[in-house]
Design an enzyme around this catalytic site. Structure first.
Site, PDB file in Angstrom:
ATOM      1  N   LYS A 160     -10.616   6.832   0.314  1.00 47.42           N
ATOM      2  CA  LYS A 160     -10.963   5.399   0.218  1.00 47.42           C
ATOM      3  C   LYS A 160     -12.440   5.197   0.550  1.00 47.42           C
ATOM      4  O   LYS A 160     -13.028   4.185   0.163  1.00 47.42           O
ATOM      5  CB  LYS A 160     -10.082   4.569   1.154  1.00 47.42           C
ATOM      6  N   CYS A 190       0.804  -1.222   0.000  1.00 47.09           N
ATOM      7  CA  CYS A 190       0.000   0.000   0.000  1.00 47.09           C
ATOM      8  C   CYS A 190       0.838   1.274   0.000  1.00 47.09           C
ATOM      9  O   CYS A 190       0.314   2.353  -0.249  1.00 47.09           O
ATOM     10  CB  CYS A 190      -0.930   0.046   1.217  1.00 47.09           C
ATOM     11  N   HIS A 202      -4.375   7.394   5.592  1.00 50.56           N
ATOM     12  CA  HIS A 202      -4.363   6.047   5.006  1.00 50.56           C
ATOM     13  C   HIS A 202      -5.798   5.507   5.040  1.00 50.56           C
ATOM     14  O   HIS A 202      -6.270   4.928   4.076  1.00 50.56           O
ATOM     15  CB  HIS A 202      -3.411   5.153   5.772  1.00 50.56           C
ATOM     16  N   HIS A 253     -10.008   0.904  -1.578  1.00 50.45           N
ATOM     17  CA  HIS A 253      -8.559   0.848  -1.411  1.00 50.45           C
ATOM     18  C   HIS A 253      -7.963   0.272  -2.686  1.00 50.45           C
ATOM     19  O   HIS A 253      -8.172  -0.906  -3.000  1.00 50.45           O
ATOM     20  CB  HIS A 253      -8.231  -0.051  -0.219  1.00 50.45           C
ATOM     21  N   PHE A 290       1.043  -3.293   4.578  1.00 46.78           N
ATOM     22  CA  PHE A 290       1.350  -4.659   5.011  1.00 46.78           C
ATOM     23  C   PHE A 290       2.862  -4.835   4.950  1.00 46.78           C
ATOM     24  O   PHE A 290       3.521  -4.303   4.066  1.00 46.78           O
ATOM     25  CB  PHE A 290       0.720  -5.673   4.050  1.00 46.78           C
ATOM     26  N   GLU A 338      -4.598   5.434  13.539  1.00 47.37           N
ATOM     27  CA  GLU A 338      -4.265   6.627  12.766  1.00 47.37           C
ATOM     28  C   GLU A 338      -4.727   7.887  13.495  1.00 47.37           C
ATOM     29  O   GLU A 338      -4.086   8.937  13.406  1.00 47.37           O
ATOM     30  CB  GLU A 338      -4.897   6.540  11.381  1.00 47.37           C
TER      31      GLU A 338
END
Lengths: 396, 260
Positions: free
Chosen positions: A318, A157, A286, A323, A382, A297
Site C-alpha cells: 500500500k 478491506c 494490512h 489502499h 471496517f 499490527e
C-alpha cells in the site's frame, strides 16, 4: 504457539488438500507490474479536479462498456474487473464457478449523478441496473463462460481474502473443480474520497510520500483503485503459481472503525491460517498507514511470532499503490505468490522516519531476499472483520 | 446437507404464508439510525428473537440494499449551482455536507458488524451481496463452518423498498411494493441434535439465460426470497420440496427441503 478451543474452532487447515492457484492477473495503480513493485516504484499522484484530498493512486485505464453491455451506465469497478479477467490466462470451456469481490457501487460518480434527480422515477432506473442486484456478478460470470455456482462477496478491506476462502471451500467440497476469483474497487473519485475523508481516514498531506506505513509522518491512507483475478483449481500441476493452504476468519465484536484493544480475535484469524507453522517467509501486512493500524499490527506480529517476530519480514505494498479497498487483499495475495516465487519481498517505500512504536523488519525502502515456502496475507476490515490466508509456492 | 435448528424473521409488512409462524414478526419500516442503516435494524431485531450461543456460532450474511443512500447526499447536492453533485465547489467545501457516518451506514458488511458487536460474535464470518440464488451457492461454505463450529447463523437481510431502491424494484418487478426485513436461520451439521428439517442444494446443473423481468407479485426483496420460500415450507408442514431460485439475470439454482 498457543492454541485454545476457540482458536481451533476457527482454524481451517487445508494441508493435504491445498487448493491450486493456476494463474493470476492484476490491473493496479499506475498499471504497475510485480517487477515495478519489487523495484519500489510508486503510483501515488497528485489529484486534480474536485478531489477533497491531494493524493491518490489512480489506475490510468479508460474503461469503456463492452459492446454487449445492456445498460446506459457501467460501473468503473466492473470495467476494471473485466480488464483483470481479460488479462488472466485461464482455459476457456471449463465449468468454472465465480466469486466476485466487489463492494457496494453506490459511490461511483456516474451512479450518483444519475440517481439523485431520478430517485423516485422507476422508468429512469434502467440505466443503473448494472450497478445493482446480481447484474455485476452475472454479467462477469457470463463473459467468462461460468457454469458453476457464483457469489459476490463484500467484507470491505477483507473482501479479496474472503473471496479466496469461498472459492477454496467450494473446491474442497467437490462442488466445482475450478473457480475464477475476481476483485475490484473504483472509489477513487470525488465522492468515494469524500466518504473516507469525512471519517478522517485519508492522509490530508500534499506529498507524494504520503502513503508511508509504519513511518512517524503517516496521517492516513492514500486511496487506490484496481482489480485482480485468480484461477483456482483442484487439479493444480507443477506449473501452477502456488497454493492456498489455510485461512482464518474472525470478528472483533468491538468497534465499527477503530481497531480493538484486545487482539485475540485478530490473532485467531492469523493462527487459523498459520495452523502449526511457527514462522513464514513473508507477511503481507494490512499496513494502511493510518495512525492507529500500524502500531496495532506491529503488536499483533510480535504476539503471533513471539521471539521469532523480528526475523519474519513484513511489508506493505500500500506504500506504493495506496489502499485499493475491496481489491486490496486479492492484489496482495498475488504479491505474496510473486514474492515466494522470486524469494524476494517487496519493499515498504517512504519508510524514512520509522515510528518508534513500529520496530519490526518492514523491508524499508528496498526489496528483501526471503527464504521459505509460505507467506501470510492479512486483511483487517471496517466492521471488525478479520481475514487471513496462508499461501505456498510449492505444494506442502 | 445441513440441518435447520431454528428460525426467526422480521418484516416491514405482511407476507402471506409465514405471518402466523412463531418468531416471525411484522415490525414496520425500520428507521435509519446514526450509525445503522435500516438493514441492520432488521437483522438485529430478527436475531434478538433467536436463542444461540454467540461464541460458538459462525455467521453468514446475505445482505441487500442497506436503505436509501440518496438522502445522505442531498445537503451537498442541493447546494450545487448546476444540479450536479460533484461540480465546482464539491471538493473545496460541499463534500463536508455529507454526514461522516454515511460510509458506515452504506457498508454492506455493517450487518455482520452490528450482529458481532451486539451479541459478541467473534467467530468466522462471511458476507455476500444480494442475489436470490446466494443461499444455494453458500451451502458448501456453511458446511465448512459447521465442520469446526456447532452452529452457523445465516442472516438474509434487505431494506430495498424505499426511494431509489424501491424505484429499481418497481422497474424490475412490475410495480410491486416490496417487503423489507431480515430472516435468521440457525443451522447445525446433518444429524446433530434436534432439528426441524434439512436443506441440500437442488441447483445442479446451474443454468443461466438472458435477462428477463422478474415475475410480478414477488413481494419480498431479492435476498429474502429463498428464505421466505423456506419459511413457507416450514409453515405448510411440507415433507419435502424443491425450491427453485433464479436471479434477475435468470441464473438459476435451487434448494431441496426435507422435514425431519
Amino acid at each position: 504457539m498457543e492454541s485454545n478451543g476457540l482458536t481451533r474452532a476457527w482454524e481451517h487447515k487445508l494441508e493435504g488438500k491445498p487448493v491450486g492457484i493456476m494463474r493470476s492477473a492484476m490491473v493496479i495503480p499506475g498499471l504497475l507490474e510485480w517487477e515495478d513493485l519489487r523495484a519500489g516504484k510508486s503510483a501515488v499522484r497528485f489529484l486534480t479536479g474536485e478531489a477533497p484530498v491531494p493524493t491518490g493512486a489512480p489506475t490510468p485505464l479508460v474503461v469503456d462498456p463492452p459492446q454487449d453491455w445492456p445498460f446506459l451506465l457501467m460501473p468503473r469497478a466492473l470495467g476494471l474487473a473485466l480488464a483483470a479477467l481479460e488479462r488472466l490466462d485461464y482455459e476457456p470451456g471449463r465449468p468454472y464457478g465465480m466469486v466476485l469481490g466487489m463492494p457496494n457501487l453506490f459511490s461511483e460518480t456516474a451512479y450518483l449523478e444519475w440517481v439523485l434527480p431520478h430517485r423516485d422515477q422507476p422508468e429512469f432506473m434502467e440505466a443503473l441496473l448494472g450497478f445493482s442486484h446480481d447484474f455485476p456478478l452475472n454479467f462477469l460470470a457470463e463473459r467468462a463462460g461460468c457454469q458453476g455456482p457464483r457469489l459476490r462477496v463484500d467484507s470491505a478491506c477483507a473482501t479479496g481474502n474472503d473471496a479466496l476462502i469461498v472459492a477454496g471451500q467450494w473446491i474442497q467440497a467437490g462442488v466445482v473443480d475450478d473457480v475464477l476469483v475476481v476483485a475490484a474497487s473504483a472509489m477513487l473519485n470525488p465522492v468515494g474520497l469524500a466518504l473516507f475523508h469525512n471519517l478522517q481516514a485519508l492522509s490530508p498531506v500534499r506529498d507524494l510520500e504520503s502513503s508511508c506505513p509504519f513511518d512517524r509522518r503517516r496521517r492516513g491512507f492514500v486511496m487506490g483503485e484496481g482489480a485482480a483475478a485468480m484461477w483456482l483449481s483442484k487439479s493444480a500441476g507443477p506449473d501452477c503459481a502456488g497454493y492456498l493452504c489455510g485461512y482464518g476468519q474472525s470478528m472483533n465484536a468491538e468497534k465499527f472503525i477503530d481497531l480493538p484493544k484486545d487482539l485475540e480475535a485478530m490473532k485467531a484469524a492469523c493462527r487459523g491460517a498459520l495452523g502449526s507453522l511457527e514462522r513464514v517467509a513473508y507477511v503481507s501486512a494490512h499496513g494502511t498507514g493510518t495512525p492507529a493500524n500500524d502500531p496495532v499490527e506491529t503488536r499483533l506480529h510480535r504476539e503471533l511470532f513471539g521471539a521469532l517476530a523480528e526475523g519474519v519480514p513484513l511489508s506493505s505494498v500500500k506504500s506504493m499503490i495506496g489502499h485499493c479497498l475491496g481489491a486490496a487483499a486479492l492484489i496482495e495475495a498475488i504479491v505474496c505468490l510473486k514474492a515466494l516465487r522470486d524469494q524476494m519481498a517487496p519493499p515498504t517505500i517512504n519508510l524514512r522516519q520509522p515510528d518508534p512504536a513500529c520496530d519490526l523488519d518492514y523491508c524499508a525502502l528496498e526489496a528483501r531476499a526471503i527464504e521459505g515456502n509460505f507467506a501470510l496475507s492479512n486483511a483487517f476490515a471496517f466492521g471488525g472483520q478479520n481475514s487471513s490466508i496462508l499461501l505456498a509456492r510449492e505444494r506442502p | 446437507m445441513i440441518d435447520l435448528v431454528s428460525y426467526s424473521a422480521v418484516f416491514s409488512g405482511p407476507l402471506p404464508g409465514v405471518d402466523h409462524l412463531p418468531r416471525v414478526h411484522m415490525v414496520g419500516p425500520a428507521p435509519t439510525r446514526r450509525m445503522l442503516a435500516p438493514i441492520s435494524g432488521y437483522a438485529l431485531a430478527a436475531a434478538e428473537l433467536l436463542e444461540f450461543d454467540p461464541v460458538r456460532t459462525g455467521l453468514v450474511c446475505v445482505s441487500g440494499a442497506t436503505g436509501s443512500t440518496c438522502e445522505a447526499f442531498d445537503g451537498a447536492w442541493g447546494r450545487s449551482e448546476d444540479g450536479r453533485l460533484t461540480s465546482a465547489g464539491f471538493g473545496r467545501s460541499r463534500y463536508k455536507r455529507i454526514h461522516p457516518f454515511t460510509l458506515i451506514r452504506s457498508l454492506q458488511n455493517q450487518v455482520p458488524a452490528a450482529l458481532s458487536m451486539r451479541f459478541g460474535m467473534k467467530g468466522p464470518c462471511l458476507n455476500v451481496l444480494e442475489s436470490v440464488t446466494a443461499f444455494a451457492s453458500l451451502l458448501p461454505n456453511i458446511e465448512a463452518m459447521l465442520s469446526r463450529l456447532p452452529r452457523v447463523l445465516l442472516v438474509l437481510a434487505a431494506a430495498g423498498g424505499r426511494a431509489e431502491e424501491g424505484s429499481k424494484m418497481k422497474l424490475l418487478a412490475a410495480g410491486s411494493d416490496f417487503v423489507e426485513g431480515a430472516i435468521c436461520f440457525l443451522f447445525t451439521r446433518e444429524g446433530h441434535g434436534e432439528r426441524i428439517g434439512s436443506i441440500a442444494s437442488g441447483g445442479a446443473p446451474w443454468e443461466s439465460g438472458a435477462r428477463e423481468k422478474a415475475v410480478a407479485g414477488c413481494t419480498a426483496a431479492p435476498p429474502l426470497r429463498a428464505g421466505v420460500e423456506l419459511l413457507r415450507c416450514v409453515a405448510a408442514d411440507d415433507m419435502g420440496r424443491r425450491i427453485p431460485l433464479h436471479d434477475f439475470y435468470r441464473f438459476q439454482s435451487g434448494l431441496d427441503w426435507r422435514k425431519r
